[in-house]
Design an enzyme around this catalytic site. Structure first.
Site, PDB file in Angstrom:
ATOM      1  N   ASP A 183      -8.422  -5.034  21.460  1.00 29.01           N
ATOM      2  CA  ASP A 183      -9.703  -4.809  22.581  1.00 29.01           C
ATOM      3  C   ASP A 183      -8.524  -4.883  23.545  1.00 29.01           C
ATOM      4  O   ASP A 183      -7.743  -5.280  24.449  1.00 29.01           O
ATOM      5  CB  ASP A 183     -10.046  -6.729  22.076  1.00 29.01           C
ATOM      6  CG  ASP A 183     -11.001  -6.899  23.761  1.00 29.01           C
ATOM      7  OD1 ASP A 183     -11.625  -5.318  24.600  1.00 29.01           O
ATOM      8  OD2 ASP A 183     -12.280  -7.398  23.437  1.00 29.01           O
TER       9      ASP A 183
ATOM     10  N   HIS B  28     -14.161  -4.283  21.564  1.00 27.19           N
ATOM     11  CA  HIS B  28     -13.938  -5.766  22.036  1.00 27.19           C
ATOM     12  C   HIS B  28     -15.180  -6.098  20.797  1.00 27.19           C
ATOM     13  O   HIS B  28     -16.475  -5.459  20.906  1.00 27.19           O
ATOM     14  CB  HIS B  28     -14.351  -4.600  23.447  1.00 27.19           C
ATOM     15  CG  HIS B  28     -15.002  -5.970  24.128  1.00 27.19           C
ATOM     16  ND1 HIS B  28     -14.397  -7.321  24.774  1.00 27.19           N
ATOM     17  CD2 HIS B  28     -16.571  -6.066  25.706  1.00 27.19           C
ATOM     18  CE1 HIS B  28     -15.150  -7.846  26.145  1.00 27.19           C
ATOM     19  NE2 HIS B  28     -15.908  -6.901  25.971  1.00 27.19           N
TER      20      HIS B  28
ATOM     21  N   SER C 153     -17.762 -11.593  25.464  1.00 28.10           N
ATOM     22  CA  SER C 153     -17.451 -10.591  26.417  1.00 28.10           C
ATOM     23  C   SER C 153     -17.810 -12.260  28.069  1.00 28.10           C
ATOM     24  O   SER C 153     -17.297 -12.984  27.331  1.00 28.10           O
ATOM     25  CB  SER C 153     -18.092  -9.451  26.802  1.00 28.10           C
ATOM     26  OG  SER C 153     -16.880  -8.811  28.438  1.00 28.10           O
TER      27      SER C 153
END
Length: 615
Positions: A334, A365, A218
């Site tokens: 995601d 994710h 991320s």
């Protein structure tokens, strides 16, 4: 020594060293490479003897306005043999804005989405303060258990304006690229390391070969790419996982203000507040300069247009000097950091001749590549071992029923055998129309009425509704493999000067219950602002009732749709999980003959014709 983060003026250089001086009788510990991978060395697998220390690395910028170059807080975890035996090892490095805590998810931190497009939010958002957490010398414990025992040193650093790192967060600004660059240069021998945040005593990285790899997920996956775009010499390889590669693409879609999945109302200034855990005495200055001036002027929630502010936070346009070998990883489902983020960077890296591979799984994710893939990548580029990784397949995709540790290799992504198939619409509202390869004449127009009260999933399951338009393929007689980026061309008119446009590609019948998989129901999605039909950088109000043509991509995907299902194109207006929430009532009218969907299908049109042929 452990010193609370909340007393910055008392920081001293901290180093936690635990040695056991016992003669092993086996000579010096050295890395072991077998079958192209760094192996576990038990002499390194001694957590109670690892050396852990912290320091500050000086950068080339001053973003907190104190007239001094900002210094980044860095921590090191290394095998004790790097001290007792003068062993030098490569580094795996992770940097993050999250290590020292984030703001509370309190009511009002997000933007209020309950308003018309083109208008300001009815209420201002609030700005909670972050309470710093953590103790020195440890910044984080990620990566250490997997990699130190394999002969790597682990380095962590806090991003600018977070934790004990000086400066200001900018959420994609140039300092977030230059900060890890400075740390990597220090690891490569540059004399810019200090034992304290403000003192003059120097410290060097004498225990490393200087070869550095980066990874993270991320935001922590974005920063390896940010560092790599600087072209810093000794960053040899990166493995970004679900990276945000463009903040425009994170907070906008084709001109539309669109929230990341799970965070309705988030925008770039919200993320700034969320991570701003740095020096309390500098926060007011940082807020005034970055959040309340640069971001407030640049983010433009009224139009959603692409501008210089957003371009400066788009790493695609900063890759010309990039050298680090890229192993990209992402999930096709995601809906937070969407799969276009990884795909666009992977294709650009290939164009630049950078060694590149991509790993995709079917989940949401996060989700790193299997250890074997990561190990081969870092062993090749950090140890310089010719393990043949460059000859491996370029794409690794986890199939729908497989574990993430068991990807299927492909020559590339998209699948080289995927060929565009153009599908046309025929009328059927308020139930559903058809989606086929045959051009349908005299289909006229169909109209939907926006109502954000209905979720996309509810609309997809409705037998009869005027709040969406739905077009279905024939029932598939055999599986269909979609690989690549679907594209929609739509001719649409709105009853108002502005409207949301949302599109889902779905598989029916819709499945419910405990056994539903993430790959069931939604194939992919897309959003756009019809006001940007001509330009992403300059929107213009729609003339009510006038038709406009726009073409835009849905999110990339690689999914096998099983026999017995139908592929559906669902067009609606406001998507209550992602878009603004205008008052119900806006009418969108679609010209069916001026609209088509292009799907990249393995085997192309001839195969698809056999899959939809009735027996």
């Amino acid at each position: 020594m452990n010193h609370k983060l909340l007393i910055p003026h008392r920081f001293i250089y901290a180093i936690a060293i635990v040695f056991t001086f016992v003669s092993s009788g086996y000579g010096q510990a050295v890395p072991v490479i077998k079958d192209g991978e760094a192996q576990i060395v038990e002499a390194f697998n001694t957590p109670d003897q690892w050396i852990r220390h912290d320091l500050w690395v000086e950068t080339e910028f001053d973003t907190d306005g104190d007239g001094k170059l900002d210094r980044m807080h860095v921590s090191v975890t290394r095998p004790y043999q790097t001290e007792t035996e003068k062993l030098k090892l490569p580094v795996i490095y992770e940097t993050s804005p999250y290590y020292s805590g984030v703001a509370a998810d309190v009511k009002g931190i997000m933007w209020d989405v309950r308003h018309e497009l083109g208008e300001d939010a009815p209420t201002p958002r609030i700005h909670p303060e972050v309470q710093r957490t953590g103790t020195r010398p440890i910044i984080a414990n990620t990566l250490i258990n997997d990699w130190i025992k394999r002969g790597f040193i682990i380095v962590h650093s806090s991003s600018p304006g977070t934790g004990l790192s000086q400066g200001s967060p900018t959420v994609g600004g140039i300092n977030e690229s230059l900060a890890p660059k400075a740390v990597i240069e220090w690891l490569g021998g540059k004399n810019n390391g200090y034992t304290t945040p403000n003192g003059n005593e120097k410290v060097k990285a004498y225990w490393t070969t200087g070869n550095v790899g980066m990874t993270g997920t991320s935001y922590n996956g974005t920063l390896p790419l940010a560092a790599a775009t600087t072209g810093v010499e000794n960053l040899k390889a990166i493995i970004p996982v679900a990276p945000n590669t463009s903040y425009y693409h994170y907070y906008r879609s084709n001109g539309l203000v669109r929230s990341p999945g799970g965070y309705l109302g988030e925008d770039i200034d919200v993320l700034y507040d969320f991570i701003h855990s740095g020096d309390e005495s500098k926060r007011a200055h940082n807020n005034r300069v970055v959040r309340d001036t640069e971001m407030a002027k640049g983010m433009d929630r009224r139009t959603g247009d692409y501008n210089e502010f957003w371009k400066g936070r788009d790493y695609l346009y900063q890759m010309s000097g990039m050298k680090a070998a890229l192993l990209m990883a992402h999930g096709f489902n995601d809906w937070n950091v969407m799969p276009e983020h990884s795909y666009r960077i992977y294709k650009k890296a290939q164009q630049l001749g950078i060694p590149s591979q991509i790993y995709y799984h079917q989940n949401g994710h996060g989700g790193s590549p299997p250890m074997k893939m990561m190990n081969r990548w870092f062993t090749r580029y950090l140890y310089g071992i010719e393990n043949g990784v460059e000859k491996d397949p370029l794409a690794w995709i986890v199939r729908e029923d497989d574990q993430q540790s068991d990807p299927t290799p492909y020559a590339d992504y998209p699948n080289p055998d995927a060929v565009d198939v153009k599908l046309f619409l025929s009328a059927g509202a308020p139930k559903y129309g058809a989606l086929s390869t045959d051009v349908q004449d005299k289909q006229g127009t169909e109209t939907l009425i926006d109502n954000v009260s209905f979720s996309g999933s509810a609309l997809a399951q409705a037998e009869n509704t005027n709040h969406r338009l739905l077009y279905l393929s024939p029932i598939l007689s055999k599986e269909v493999h979609i690989s690549g980026t679907p594209r929609l061309t739509i001719r649409v008119a709105s009853s108002k000067p502005a409207a949301n446009l949302s599109v889902w590609l779905i598989a029916l019948p819709w499945k419910e219950g405990r056994n539903v998989k993430i790959t069931d129901n939604i194939i992919t999605r897309g959003w756009a602002d019809p006001q940007n039909h001509k330009s992403l950088t300059e929107s213009s109000p729609l003339e009510p009732g006038k038709f406009y043509e726009l073409t835009f991509d849905l999110q990339p995907d690689d999914q096998i749709i099983p026999a017995g299902q139908q592929i559906g194109l669902m067009v609606f207006s406001s998507d209550r999980e992602y878009t603004l929430w205008p008052q119900p009532g806006t009418a969108l009218t679609v010209d069916l003959e001026g609209t088509n969907l292009v799907l990249p299908i393995v085997g192309g049109p001839s195969y698809f014709e056999t899959a939809i042929r009735r027996n």
